[in-house]
Design a protein around this motif. Structure first.
Motif, short mmCIF file in Angstrom:
data_model
loop_
_atom_site.label_atom_id
_atom_site.label_comp_id
_atom_site.label_asym_id
_atom_site.label_seq_id
_atom_site.Cartn_x
_atom_site.Cartn_y
_atom_site.Cartn_z
N UNK B 2 38.65 -23.14 6.02
CA UNK B 2 39.45 -21.92 6.11
C UNK B 2 40.74 -22.18 6.88
N UNK B 4 43.21 -20.74 9.42
CA UNK B 4 42.97 -19.71 10.42
C UNK B 4 44.11 -18.68 10.47
N UNK B 5 43.76 -17.53 11.01
CA UNK B 5 44.73 -16.44 11.16
C UNK B 5 46.00 -16.91 11.87
N UNK B 91 35.31 -10.72 -1.19
CA UNK B 91 34.48 -9.92 -0.28
C UNK B 91 33.86 -10.82 0.80
N UNK B 94 36.38 -11.87 3.37
CA UNK B 94 36.69 -10.75 4.25
C UNK B 94 35.59 -10.59 5.31
N UNK B 95 34.34 -10.71 4.88
CA UNK B 95 33.22 -10.62 5.82
C UNK B 95 33.23 -11.79 6.80
N UNK B 97 35.82 -13.33 7.86
CA UNK B 97 36.87 -13.08 8.85
C UNK B 97 36.38 -12.06 9.86
N UNK B 98 35.71 -11.01 9.39
CA UNK B 98 35.38 -9.91 10.29
C UNK B 98 34.05 -10.14 11.04
N UNK B 99 33.09 -10.82 10.40
CA UNK B 99 31.78 -11.04 11.06
C UNK B 99 31.74 -12.31 11.87
N UNK B 100 32.36 -13.37 11.33
CA UNK B 100 32.14 -14.68 11.91
C UNK B 100 33.40 -15.28 12.51
N UNK B 101 34.54 -14.56 12.36
CA UNK B 101 35.81 -15.07 12.85
C UNK B 101 36.19 -16.40 12.22
N UNK B 102 35.82 -16.60 10.94
CA UNK B 102 36.31 -17.75 10.18
C UNK B 102 37.42 -17.27 9.27
N UNK B 103 38.57 -17.93 9.29
CA UNK B 103 39.66 -17.51 8.43
C UNK B 103 40.43 -16.37 9.06
N UNK B 104 41.08 -15.56 8.24
CA UNK B 104 41.87 -14.48 8.81
C UNK B 104 42.34 -13.52 7.75
N UNK B 105 43.08 -12.51 8.18
CA UNK B 105 43.53 -11.49 7.23
C UNK B 105 44.84 -11.88 6.56
#
Lengths: 262, 233
Positions: B2, B4-5, B91, B94-95, B97-105
Motif C-alpha cells: 500500500x 501510505x497516506x 471496499x 477503504x476498510x 485504511x479505516x480499520x487497520x491503518x494500511x494505505x490511505x484516503x
C-alpha cells in the motif's frame, strides 16, 4: 496472527463518539487535504501533533496503542524515502555515498523533499487515525447513504462489514486448532497450514453466505437495507471549532509556504 | 504494497483516482446487473469481500523477517472476474485504511488501481489463457496469482517513479523506476511466490471439499473437477 488491532473496536468506545460523524469526517479529510497540498513540512507536522493530542486526550485512545499504529507505515516509508533521497536531485550536494562503484549524491533538494514527504505521511496518517479511532463504521454508513452513493455499493459494504467479524472469529478458531497440532512448526508446514486455513475459510464463508441468503429471503429482503439513523445535532461550537482548526492549518500552510530546512 | 497516506503529491493522487474511475464504474454496472438478475449472489459476494479482507489481514509465513500480507485479490479475480473484484477491492482497501491503518484516503485511487484493477486483470487474463491452453489447473492458478502479485508491485513502483522522477543525469524516470523496483523486490518477490503457492493450495482444498462452488462460478468445468479428483485418489 491477526496482529493488528481492529480500530473499530476502539472507535466504538472513544470519547468523541457523540460528536456528529459528518463533522469528524470533515475535520479528518480537510486536514489530510491541507497536508497533501502544503508545500512546506510545517503545516503537516502541526496537523500530526494536534491530531495525535486530540485522539489521545479527547478521544481517550491509549497512547501505547497509538504508538503501535504509527509503526505500521514505517517499512513502506523507509524503503521509499531511501530511493527518494538518492535518486531525486537538484540543489547543493550534501553528502556522497559510494556503493559498488556507483556514487550516489544526497542533495539539498532531495533532503527537503524527503522531509516534506515524511511530514506529509505523518500528518496524513495521524488524520486518518483520527477518523478511524473516533468514527465507528456504522456512522460512516449513514454518511455514505446521505451522500447518495449507489445502494448496491452501500449494501455490499455493510454486508462485508458484518461478515468480516464472523470470518475473523472462524480464522482465529482454525488457527488455534492448527497451532495446537504443530501446524506452524516448520516453514513447509506453515505454508500448507496457511493454505488450509484460507481454503477452509473460503468454504465456511460460502456456507455462511448460503445461510444468510435463506435468512434474508425469509425476511423479505428486496435489495435495500433500511437503516435507522440516529439524529445527532451538530453543535454550533463544534462547527466553529472545526472551521477554526482547519483555517488555522490552512493559514500555517500558506504562511510557511517557502520554509525549507536545508 | 500500500502507498501510505500523504505520500503521493498533487497532481498524482488525483490522476490515479481519475484513471481508476472508469474501471470502477464498469464494475458497479456489472454488479447492478448481477444483483438484478441473480439476487442470490449478493450475500455470496459479501462473504467474498469479507474473505478478501480477512485473507489480506492474515500474516503470511515470512522468509526474510519482513511482515507480509497476501493481497487476496488474485483469488477473487479468478473466481469473480476482474471488474467485480475492483469494487470488492475498493471496499476492502477503504476498510484497510479505516480499520487497520494500511494505505490511505488520498492514495486510495492509486492503491485501487495497482491492487484492485491491474493485478486482477492480469490474474484473470492469465487464468483464462491457461485454461484455454489446458494447463494443469494448479500450475495455472500459481502462475496467475504470482504474476498478478508481481505486476501489482511493478505498477506501484511505476506510480512512485512517475511522482518522483530522478534527474536526467541519473536515468530520469527509468532511473527512479528501477530503483523502486530493486528496493521493493526485497519483500515483494518472495511474497508473490509464497502467495502463488498458497492460492494454488487453497484451490486444492476447495476442490477437496466443495468443488460445486467452483463449477457454479464457471471457474472449472465438472470434467476438470472429476479429472483432478480421480488423479488425487
Amino acid at each position: 496472527m491477526i496482529d493488528e488491532h481492529l480500530l473499530d473496536d476502539l472507535a466504538l468506545q472513544n470519547g468523541l463518539l457523540e460528536v456528529d460523524a459528518k463533522l469528524k469526517l470533515a475535520v479528518g479529510i480537510g486536514a489530510i487535504l491541507i497536508g497533501v497540498f502544503s508545500p512546506s513540512p510545517v503545516a503537516p507536522l502541526v496537523i500530526a501533533a494536534s491530531m495525535a493530542v486530540c485522539t489521545i486526550v479527547f478521544a481517550g485512545i491509549p497512547a501505547r496503542v497509538y504508538a503501535a499504529l504509527l509503526a505500521i507505515p514505517v517499512t513502506f516509508v523507509s524503503m521509499s524515502i531511501i530511493v527518494i533521497l538518492f535518486m531525486t536531485g537538484g540543489g547543493e550536494p550534501l553528502w556522497d555515498v559510494h556503493v559498488l562503484g556507483y556514487t550516489f549524491t544526497l542533495t539539498t533538494d532531495s533532503a527537503n523533499l524527503a522531509v516534506l514527504l515524511l511530514s506529509r505521511t505523518l500528518g496524513g496518517m495521524c488524520s486518518l487515525f483520527f477518523i478511524a479511532l473516533t468514527t465507528p463504521m456504522v456512522d460512516i454508513f449513514s454518511v455514505m447513504n446521505r451522500l447518495r452513493l449507489p445502494d448496491e455499493f452501500v449494501d455490499l459494504s455493510m454486508l462485508i462489514y458484518r461478515n468480516i467479524f464472523v470470518l475473523i472469529g472462524e480464522s482465529i478458531a482454525i488457527h488455534n486448532a492448527q497451532v495446537m497440532r504443530n501446524g506452524y512448526s516448520t516453514f513447509r508446514r506453515s505454508i500448507d497450514a496457511f493454505a488450509m486455513l484460507a481454503g477452509m475459510l473460503f468454504v465456511r464463508a460460502w456456507e455462511k453466505g448460503e445461510e444468510m441468503l435463506v435468512a434474508m429471503d425469509a425476511r423479505c429482503y428486496d435489495g435495500k437495507f433500511q437503516m435507522i439513523e440516529e439524529e445527532r445535532r451538530i453543535s454550533a461550537t463544534g462547527i466553529a471549532t472545526a472551521t477554526g482548526y482547519l483555517c488555522a492549518c490552512a493559514g500555517l500552510a500558506v504562511l510557511f509556504r517557502s520554509f525549507r530546512i536545508f | 504494497m500500500h502507498i501510505m497516506e500523504g505520500f503521493l503529491p498533487s497532481p498524482w493522487w488525483q490522476i490515479w483516482f481519475i484513471v481508476a474511475i472508469p474501471f470502477l464504474v464498469l464494475g458497479l454496472y456489472q454488479l447492478k446487473k448481477l444483483f438484478a438478475e441473480k439476487r442470490e449472489t449478493i450475500p455470496l459476494l459479501a462473504v467474498a469481500g469479507a474473505f478478501v479482507f480477512v485473507l489480506s489481514s492474515l500474516k503470511l509465513p515470512s522468509v526474510n523477517g519482513s511482515c507480509s500480507h497476501p493481497t487476496g485479490t488474485g483469488l477473487s479475480a479468478i473466481l469473480f472476474g476482474p471488474f467485480i473484484t475492483s469494487i470488492l477491492a475498493l471496499i476492502v482497501l477503504l476498510y484497510q485504511a479505516i480499520f487497520l491503518a494500511h494505505g490511505g484516503l488520498t492514495t486510495l485511487g492509486a492503491n485501487v488501481f495497482s491492487m484492485g484493477i491491474s493485478g486482477p486483470i492480469v490474474a484473470y487474463a492469465l487464468y483464462v489463457a491457461g485454461k484455454k491452453a489446458s494447463l494443469n489447473t494448479f500450475v495455472n492458478v500459481f502462475i496467475a496469482a504470482t504474476v498478478a502479485d508481481l505486476f501489482t508491485y511493478v505498477v506501484t513502483a511505476g506510480q512512485l517513479a512517475l511522482a518522483f522522477p530522478a534527474p536526467a543525469a541519473q536515468g530520469g524516470l527509468l532511473g527512479s523506476f528501477s530503483a523502486f523496483l530493486v528496493i521493493f523486490a526485497l519483500t515483494q518477490v518472495p511474497l508473490a511466490i509464497i502467495e502463488g503457492v498458497i492460492i494454488a493450495l487453497v484451490f486444492k482444498y476447495i476442490i477437496d471439499v466443495r468443488p460445486d462452488i467452483l463449477v457454479k462460478l464457471n471457474v472449472l468445468t465438472q470434467n476438470t473437477v472429476n479429472r483432478i479428483r480421480e488423479a488425487a485418489s
